[in-house]
Design a protein around this motif. Structure first.
Motif, PDB file in Angstrom:
ATOM      1  N   TYR A 181      -7.902   6.933   0.687  1.00  0.00           N
ATOM      2  CA  TYR A 181      -6.716   6.484   0.318  1.00  0.00           C
ATOM      3  C   TYR A 181      -5.811   5.653   1.431  1.00  0.00           C
ATOM      4  O   TYR A 181      -4.756   5.240   1.142  1.00  0.00           O
ATOM      5  N   ARG A 224      -5.999   2.612  -8.549  1.00  0.00           N
ATOM      6  CA  ARG A 224      -6.606   1.283  -8.643  1.00  0.00           C
ATOM      7  C   ARG A 224      -8.200   1.598  -8.614  1.00  0.00           C
ATOM      8  O   ARG A 224      -9.048   0.941  -9.519  1.00  0.00           O
ATOM      9  N   THR A 234       2.012  11.418  -4.098  1.00  0.00           N
ATOM     10  CA  THR A 234       0.670  11.053  -4.759  1.00  0.00           C
ATOM     11  C   THR A 234       1.027  11.073  -6.278  1.00  0.00           C
ATOM     12  O   THR A 234       0.112  10.423  -7.128  1.00  0.00           O
ATOM     13  N   GLU A 243       0.619   7.928  -8.656  1.00  0.00           N
ATOM     14  CA  GLU A 243      -1.037   7.472  -8.612  1.00  0.00           C
ATOM     15  C   GLU A 243      -1.704   8.310  -9.477  1.00  0.00           C
ATOM     16  O   GLU A 243      -2.704   7.905  -9.930  1.00  0.00           O
ATOM     17  N   GLU A 277      -7.033   1.792   0.144  1.00  0.00           N
ATOM     18  CA  GLU A 277      -6.555   1.109  -1.058  1.00  0.00           C
ATOM     19  C   GLU A 277      -5.863   2.182  -1.887  1.00  0.00           C
ATOM     20  O   GLU A 277      -5.748   3.407  -1.625  1.00  0.00           O
ATOM     21  N   ASP A 278      -5.184   1.743  -2.978  1.00  0.00           N
ATOM     22  CA  ASP A 278      -4.329   2.742  -4.096  1.00  0.00           C
ATOM     23  C   ASP A 278      -5.618   3.478  -4.889  1.00  0.00           C
ATOM     24  O   ASP A 278      -6.676   2.791  -5.255  1.00  0.00           O
TER      25      ASP A 278
END
Length: 341
Positions: free
Chosen positions: A213, A220, A242, A245, A216-217
């Motif tokens: 994490y 996604r 978080t 997301e 990158e997200d």
């Protein structure tokens, strides 16, 4: 006896290890000679001060320990001198499916004095037997996180074989327990962590897919891994940092299960995403005695393995807090009375 203690809330500098009056067990309590204790994030929050909780000072922290029965109160029937035991820290009935839910439910070490000391007087109902051959460090590290993860995924979240589940912070206490529980349940497990070493560990204990994490997200990455569908369940004990997301990672009709909020309890709720995708948010805390027994049987027989990241003397508990706060290691941090070393 000597005990970890603090007389006021604050930073790590308030933690001391020194003399404290020996505990005198009540009729329904057991005096335990503590061989090892383990830390959880709630120890950090308790030290800093939790709104609405007025602790008796000086406070002894600690919601995980294991040791040997030294003495039993007059009304104790389940244990006798010499028995090996570990703490299950929830006091009262916290079952949301029971209309007699106990409004006085509390946690040893968070709401009342804890067990990071040479001796602890513990209610009989809050002790579980520890089989011969189980290391003290394992017995101390397992109960809180494995009972929490077990109830959260199996009983509250009703995780089914074949479902996809995302576990955040998969190398931490609850996180590494949740990965193992999810894999045991037959789910496909996605796991997040912040370093390659932690990701490799997550794979070793049952994760099928891992996401860094920091690079990158994770929402996604989840969409890419699931061909845009998302996962059936997200295990989020992180909170504000978080939450958005986590919602984005869920498939339509998916659910978030949460037992904590280490980065803060008040995220943007994301109600538009919640109602449009018909998502469910499920809270969970600790476990019932029966659920705790279910989870710990799988620890005692080796199915689940608590990761011990660091073992320190109790006199270095401030350092143990630092390891957790700075995310320096993965797994559980264990502290041992200096007299046992």
């Amino acid at each position: 006896m000597k005990a970890v203690q603090f007389e006021e809330h604050g930073g790590r500098e308030v933690i001391e290890y020194g003399e404290f009056p020996d505990p005198d067990p009540d009729r329904d309590e057991v005096l335990v000679d503590v061989k090892a204790g383990a830390l959880n994030h709630l120890d950090i929050w308790t030290r800093k001060g939790l709104p609405g909780i007025d602790l008796e000072m000086p406070h002894i922290p600690g919601s995980d320990c294991a040791g040997v029965v030294e003495e039993v109160g007059e009304d104790v029937t389940r244990f006798e001198e010499g028995d090996r035991v570990a703490l299950s820290a929830g006091v009262g009935d916290n079952r949301m499916d029971d209309p007699t839910l106990d409004p006085k439910f509390h946690i040893i070490g968070e709401h009342v004095r804890g067990v990071h000391s040479e001796y602890a007087a513990i209610p009989e109902d809050n002790l579980v037997p520890v089989p011969e051959g189980v290391d003290w460090e394992v017995a101390a590290a397992a109960p809180l996180v494995f009972q929490t993860a077990w109830r959260m995924l199996i009983h509250r979240g009703e995780l089914q074989a074949g479902e996809d589940v995302l576990v955040l912070g998969a190398s931490g206490g609850v996180g590494h327990a949740a990965v193992q529980v999810a894999a045991h349940a037959g789910a496909t497990v996605y796991a997040t962590a912040s370093t390659e070493e932690k990701l490799e560990y997550a794979e070793e204990i049952g994760a099928d897919h891992t996401i860094n994490y920091e690079e990158e997200d994770f929402s996604r990455a989840i969409r890419e891994e699931t061909d845009g569908a998302g996962v059936d369940m997200v295990v989020d004990h992180v909170g504000a940092a978080t939450w958005d997301e986590s919602l984005k990672s869920l498939a339509k009709g998916g659910r978030i299960v949460t037992c904590g909020a280490t980065t803060g309890p008040n995220p943007d709720a994301g109600l538009n995403r919640m109602f449009w995708n018909q998502l469910s948010v499920i809270g969970s805390t600790m476990a019932t005695p029966e659920q705790t027994e279910e989870a710990l049987e799988l620890v005692w027989d080796g199915t689940f393995e608590p990761e011990i990241g660091e073992v320190l003397p109790m006199s270095e508990t401030a350092r143990a807090h630092e390891i957790i706060e700075e995310r320096e290691d993965f797994g559980k941090v264990v502290v041992v009375p200096d007299s046992e070393l």
